[in-house]
Design a protein around this motif. Structure first.
Motif, PDB file in Angstrom:
ATOM      1  N   ALA A 224       0.835  -1.208   0.000  1.00 36.22           N
ATOM      2  CA  ALA A 224       0.000   0.000   0.000  1.00 36.22           C
ATOM      3  C   ALA A 224       0.866   1.253   0.000  1.00 36.22           C
ATOM      4  O   ALA A 224       0.594   2.221  -0.732  1.00 36.22           O
ATOM      5  N   ALA A 225       1.930   1.252   0.791  1.00 33.83           N
ATOM      6  CA  ALA A 225       2.813   2.411   0.856  1.00 33.83           C
ATOM      7  C   ALA A 225       3.540   2.632  -0.466  1.00 33.83           C
ATOM      8  O   ALA A 225       3.679   3.767  -0.941  1.00 33.83           O
ATOM      9  N   GLU A 226       3.981   1.550  -1.093  1.00 34.56           N
ATOM     10  CA  GLU A 226       4.703   1.684  -2.355  1.00 34.56           C
ATOM     11  C   GLU A 226       3.782   2.133  -3.478  1.00 34.56           C
ATOM     12  O   GLU A 226       4.158   2.970  -4.307  1.00 34.56           O
ATOM     13  N   LEU A 227       2.575   1.587  -3.543  1.00 38.47           N
ATOM     14  CA  LEU A 227       1.632   2.012  -4.588  1.00 38.47           C
ATOM     15  C   LEU A 227       1.275   3.480  -4.424  1.00 38.47           C
ATOM     16  O   LEU A 227       1.047   4.191  -5.412  1.00 38.47           O
ATOM     17  N   SER A 228       1.238   3.933  -3.199  1.00 32.30           N
ATOM     18  CA  SER A 228       0.986   5.355  -2.964  1.00 32.30           C
ATOM     19  C   SER A 228       2.159   6.184  -3.465  1.00 32.30           C
ATOM     20  O   SER A 228       1.965   7.242  -4.083  1.00 32.30           O
ATOM     21  N   ARG A 229       3.369   5.697  -3.239  1.00 26.96           N
ATOM     22  CA  ARG A 229       4.567   6.436  -3.666  1.00 26.96           C
ATOM     23  C   ARG A 229       4.656   6.572  -5.177  1.00 26.96           C
ATOM     24  O   ARG A 229       5.037   7.617  -5.710  1.00 26.96           O
ATOM     25  N   ILE A 230       4.300   5.499  -5.899  1.00 26.11           N
ATOM     26  CA  ILE A 230       4.425   5.516  -7.356  1.00 26.11           C
ATOM     27  C   ILE A 230       3.087   5.765  -8.041  1.00 26.11           C
ATOM     28  O   ILE A 230       2.979   5.647  -9.265  1.00 26.11           O
ATOM     29  N   GLY A 231       2.076   6.141  -7.256  1.00 28.54           N
ATOM     30  CA  GLY A 231       0.725   6.263  -7.779  1.00 28.54           C
ATOM     31  C   GLY A 231       0.585   7.194  -8.957  1.00 28.54           C
ATOM     32  O   GLY A 231      -0.146   6.899  -9.916  1.00 28.54           O
ATOM     33  N   SER A 232       1.263   8.334  -8.947  1.00 29.91           N
ATOM     34  CA  SER A 232       1.105   9.290 -10.046  1.00 29.91           C
ATOM     35  C   SER A 232       1.532   8.697 -11.376  1.00 29.91           C
ATOM     36  O   SER A 232       0.944   9.008 -12.427  1.00 29.91           O
ATOM     37  N   VAL A 233       2.533   7.837 -11.355  1.00 24.49           N
ATOM     38  CA  VAL A 233       3.019   7.227 -12.599  1.00 24.49           C
ATOM     39  C   VAL A 233       2.097   6.096 -13.049  1.00 24.49           C
ATOM     40  O   VAL A 233       1.641   6.071 -14.189  1.00 24.49           O
TER      41      VAL A 233
ATOM     42  N   LEU B 152       1.476  -3.559 -13.543  1.00 26.63           N
ATOM     43  CA  LEU B 152       2.793  -3.552 -12.913  1.00 26.63           C
ATOM     44  C   LEU B 152       3.121  -4.999 -12.558  1.00 26.63           C
ATOM     45  O   LEU B 152       2.284  -5.720 -12.011  1.00 26.63           O
ATOM     46  N   VAL B 153       4.346  -5.428 -12.846  1.00 30.48           N
ATOM     47  CA  VAL B 153       4.612  -6.862 -12.759  1.00 30.48           C
ATOM     48  C   VAL B 153       6.039  -7.140 -12.314  1.00 30.48           C
ATOM     49  O   VAL B 153       6.921  -6.286 -12.405  1.00 30.48           O
ATOM     50  N   GLY B 154       6.259  -8.347 -11.818  1.00 32.45           N
ATOM     51  CA  GLY B 154       7.607  -8.860 -11.575  1.00 32.45           C
ATOM     52  C   GLY B 154       8.319  -8.247 -10.399  1.00 32.45           C
ATOM     53  O   GLY B 154       7.754  -8.060  -9.318  1.00 32.45           O
ATOM     54  N   GLY B 155       9.587  -7.886 -10.624  1.00 31.32           N
ATOM     55  CA  GLY B 155      10.438  -7.387  -9.564  1.00 31.32           C
ATOM     56  C   GLY B 155       9.881  -6.215  -8.781  1.00 31.32           C
ATOM     57  O   GLY B 155       9.968  -6.198  -7.543  1.00 31.32           O
ATOM     58  N   PRO B 156       9.308  -5.196  -9.426  1.00 34.01           N
ATOM     59  CA  PRO B 156       8.759  -4.077  -8.662  1.00 34.01           C
ATOM     60  C   PRO B 156       7.662  -4.484  -7.680  1.00 34.01           C
ATOM     61  O   PRO B 156       7.572  -3.938  -6.576  1.00 34.01           O
ATOM     62  N   VAL B 157       6.826  -5.443  -8.056  1.00 33.65           N
ATOM     63  CA  VAL B 157       5.775  -5.916  -7.148  1.00 33.65           C
ATOM     64  C   VAL B 157       6.406  -6.686  -5.992  1.00 33.65           C
ATOM     65  O   VAL B 157       6.089  -6.465  -4.816  1.00 33.65           O
ATOM     66  N   ARG B 158       7.318  -7.575  -6.323  1.00 33.60           N
ATOM     67  CA  ARG B 158       8.014  -8.348  -5.285  1.00 33.60           C
ATOM     68  C   ARG B 158       8.764  -7.434  -4.330  1.00 33.60           C
ATOM     69  O   ARG B 158       8.685  -7.568  -3.106  1.00 33.60           O
ATOM     70  N   ASP B 159       9.515  -6.492  -4.879  1.00 40.74           N
ATOM     71  CA  ASP B 159      10.323  -5.612  -4.034  1.00 40.74           C
ATOM     72  C   ASP B 159       9.473  -4.706  -3.159  1.00 40.74           C
ATOM     73  O   ASP B 159       9.856  -4.372  -2.030  1.00 40.74           O
TER      74      ASP B 159
ATOM     75  N   MET C  93       6.801  -5.586  -1.775  1.00 41.81           N
ATOM     76  CA  MET C  93       6.330  -6.425  -0.670  1.00 41.81           C
ATOM     77  C   MET C  93       7.387  -6.658   0.401  1.00 41.81           C
ATOM     78  O   MET C  93       7.069  -6.934   1.554  1.00 41.81           O
ATOM     79  N   ILE C  94       8.664  -6.546   0.037  1.00 44.77           N
ATOM     80  CA  ILE C  94       9.715  -6.772   1.023  1.00 44.77           C
ATOM     81  C   ILE C  94      10.388  -5.458   1.419  1.00 44.77           C
ATOM     82  O   ILE C  94      11.426  -5.459   2.087  1.00 44.77           O
ATOM     83  N   GLY C  95       9.791  -4.347   0.990  1.00 42.79           N
ATOM     84  CA  GLY C  95      10.278  -3.045   1.436  1.00 42.79           C
ATOM     85  C   GLY C  95      11.489  -2.524   0.699  1.00 42.79           C
ATOM     86  O   GLY C  95      12.198  -1.661   1.211  1.00 42.79           O
TER      87      GLY C  95
ATOM     88  N   ASN D  55       7.912 -13.688  -8.590  1.00 40.44           N
ATOM     89  CA  ASN D  55       7.999 -12.748  -9.707  1.00 40.44           C
ATOM     90  C   ASN D  55       6.795 -12.868 -10.632  1.00 40.44           C
ATOM     91  O   ASN D  55       6.770 -12.257 -11.707  1.00 40.44           O
ATOM     92  N   SER D  56       5.822 -13.678 -10.241  1.00 44.17           N
ATOM     93  CA  SER D  56       4.643 -13.923 -11.080  1.00 44.17           C
ATOM     94  C   SER D  56       3.397 -13.280 -10.498  1.00 44.17           C
ATOM     95  O   SER D  56       2.285 -13.768 -10.685  1.00 44.17           O
ATOM     96  N   MET D  57       3.585 -12.179  -9.789  1.00 44.82           N
ATOM     97  CA  MET D  57       2.466 -11.407  -9.254  1.00 44.82           C
ATOM     98  C   MET D  57       2.362 -10.086 -10.011  1.00 44.82           C
ATOM     99  O   MET D  57       3.367  -9.597 -10.541  1.00 44.82           O
ATOM    100  N   ALA D  58       1.172  -9.526 -10.054  1.00 42.77           N
ATOM    101  CA  ALA D  58       0.972  -8.291 -10.808  1.00 42.77           C
ATOM    102  C   ALA D  58      -0.079  -7.423 -10.133  1.00 42.77           C
ATOM    103  O   ALA D  58      -0.887  -7.903  -9.322  1.00 42.77           O
ATOM    104  N   VAL D  59      -0.046  -6.152 -10.485  1.00 42.19           N
ATOM    105  CA  VAL D  59      -1.073  -5.206 -10.039  1.00 42.19           C
ATOM    106  C   VAL D  59      -1.623  -4.528 -11.286  1.00 42.19           C
ATOM    107  O   VAL D  59      -0.897  -3.795 -11.976  1.00 42.19           O
ATOM    108  N   ARG D  60      -2.892  -4.812 -11.611  1.00 40.35           N
ATOM    109  CA  ARG D  60      -3.514  -4.162 -12.770  1.00 40.35           C
ATOM    110  C   ARG D  60      -3.668  -2.663 -12.487  1.00 40.35           C
ATOM    111  O   ARG D  60      -4.023  -2.268 -11.380  1.00 40.35           O
ATOM    112  N   VAL D  61      -3.388  -1.860 -13.481  1.00 47.36           N
ATOM    113  CA  VAL D  61      -3.575  -0.409 -13.341  1.00 47.36           C
ATOM    114  C   VAL D  61      -4.450   0.092 -14.495  1.00 47.36           C
ATOM    115  O   VAL D  61      -4.454  -0.501 -15.585  1.00 47.36           O
TER     116      VAL D  61
END
Length: 482
Positions: free
Chosen positions: A19-28, A45-52, A54-56, A140-146
């Motif tokens: 939630a915090a990361e999606l807020s940070r990159i929300g404008s993009v 949004l997919v792969g490494g950015p989603v994984r990362d 989640m682990i901060g 790395n197989s998780m995604a967030v639809r935008v």
């Protein structure tokens, strides 16, 4: 430092971080998602950015996957991005920059290897789930639809991430058959993230290790560099050795696990090497930057000459005479095979060749001349040589360890003093080539080089001289030579 696997995460921790990361990159992600949605295309949004997220681990590199073909993607980012590039078009990827964000958008795809091919065949896909299914690991197989920010996790990646374990979305044999480099990536991710690897994945890596041979040396090298520069390299290196992958990509490493002699009169060279690597990492702050590949790889390779030079002598003594010189040659050969740059090869090989030099210092018996030669031979690798030499002390005898540390402190103090007095880093003869020719009355040729070498040796042995003293010594040498 410790390479033990990190403790599990809780789902609440993960959700909070996302939630915090999606807020940070929300404008993009919201702006970009809206542009694709208005054009009737999907974007996630997919792969490494989603994984990362989640682990901060925050980052400004954002990877997206889309239903749009590359031409459509390029058109949709035009006018929105500050810059656009298409070097990855053949693989379905369009890159762009928006303020501080580096963005890559890749068409849904699947890629497979022919059993004898080094390059993947790329086919575009039609669904997000299909694209996720062909990725390397479930985390790395998780995604967030935008722009809707719907979370998609068809393979249980969030559970695996919470448990800090690497699994493949499908059967690992299928995944590694499609792209054998994924076996190297398993080791790399273990080293980067501190994750364990699922037993079925380890089993498949062990059974299929030989398939890594179809992958180009450059791609293997790049994964190896990332692994060695990761926070927990021991985890990844151990996995390479235990699965047999190291036999194909870095055979010198498992070769260090020498059969112990019956009296156990020498250390376990393999474990010693991993400890030296960890201790060199602890000293990297001396270089003033982040992870340093040259320093770490030199630590990893410093004893690779031992298996070839081991001898058993009378009285049960084990020797490894000249393993520094032999190891430097082995290091050059391996790094050339992995297509490293000449600069990196020269740097690592020099460190391997010099790593024993300090042990001739005794309790400080070196003359100033010997100290100058130590500095000259190390050249621009002197600070890394300090690190490697200190890291190479793995004795459990605290008294001996303290003595070695104090002795090296003394050597560094002498180097600092002489450097201040004589500018050791830029050491050269007291006369240049032009003055040599003037003094001796000769023209360009071999004799000038010989005279230069004589003056350099004189400088090493006796320190700096005045111009008059150097010219007198040169005339005396020339007369004796004649």
């Amino acid at each position: 430092m410790s390479d033990a696997a990190l403790p599990p995460l809780t789902i609440v921790e993960i959700q909070s971080r996302v939630a915090a990361e999606l807020s940070r990159i929300g404008s993009v992600i919201d702006e970009l998602g809206a542009r694709f949605a208005e054009a009737g295309e999907e974007l996630a949004l997919v792969g490494g950015p989603v994984r990362d997220a989640m682990i901060g681990r925050l980052q400004n590199d954002l990877d997206f996957t889309t239903s749009a073909r590359p031409d459509v993607t390029e058109r949709l980012v035009a006018g929105w991005a500050d810059a656009v590039w298409d070097m990855g078009r053949d693989f379905g990827t369009i890159g762009c920059r928006k303020g501080p964000w580096q963005v890559e958008i890749t068409t849904y795809r699947s890629e497979t290897y022919d059993p004898s091919s080094r390059k993947p065949d790329v086919d575009f896909g039609d669904t997000l789930e299909g694209d996720l299914g062909r990725r390397d690991f479930s985390v790395n197989s998780m995604a967030v639809r935008v722009p809707g920010r719907d979370f998609v996790d068809p393979f249980g990646g969030i559970v695996d991430l919470a448990e800090r374990v690497l699994r493949t979305p499908g059967a690992p044999e299928d995944s590694f058959s499609d792209d054998p480099l994924r076996m190297m990536r398993a080791a790399r991710f273990a080293a980067q993230l501190g994750f364990s690897v699922a037993p079925e994945v380890v089993e498949a890596m062990t059974a299929m290790a030989g398939r890594i041979e179809i992958i180009s040396a450059e791609r293997v090298r790049d994964e190896l560099v990332k692994l060695v520069c990761a926070p927990y390299p021991r985890l990844g290196l151990t996995l390479l050795v235990e699965t047999g992958l190291a036999t194909y990509v870095l055979p010198e490493l498992p070769a260090l696990a020498l059969e112990r002699d019956e009296h156990h009169r020498h250390k376990d060279v393999y474990e010693h090497t991993l400890t030296v690597l960890e201790q060199s990492i602890d000293l990297e702050h001396r270089l003033g930057g982040g992870p340093d590949f040259v320093s770490r790889f030199a630590a990893l390779m410093h004893d690779v000459g031992k298996p070839r030079t081991r001898r058993f002598e009378d009285g049960g003594i084990v020797t490894f005479h000249h393993h520094d010189v032999v190891g430097a040659k082995i290091t050059r050969k391996r790094m050339k095979a992995l297509r490293f740059s000449n600069h990196d090869i020269d740097a690592v090989a020099r460190l391997v060749e010099l790593h024993l030099r300090f042990h001739g210092y005794g309790s400080g018996e070196w003359t100033d001349s010997a100290v100058r030669r130590y500095v000259r031979d190390a050249g621009d690798q002197l600070e890394r040589l300090h690190i490697l030499t200190r890291a190479d002390c793995t004795t459990r005898n605290q008294r001996k360890a303290d003595r070695l540390r104090r002795t090296y402190d003394s050597l560094e103090e002498r180097i600092a003093r002489l450097s201040e007095e004589e500018e050791l880093a830029a050491i050269r003869p007291d006369l240049d080539g032009n003055r040599i020719m003037e003094v001796l009355g000769i023209g360009p040729g071999r004799e000038v080089g010989q005279a230069y070498a004589f003056l350099l040796e004189l400088r090493m042995d006796e320190g700096p001289k005045s111009r008059e003293e150097a010219e007198a010594a040169l005339r005396e040498w020339w007369a004796a030579r004649s």
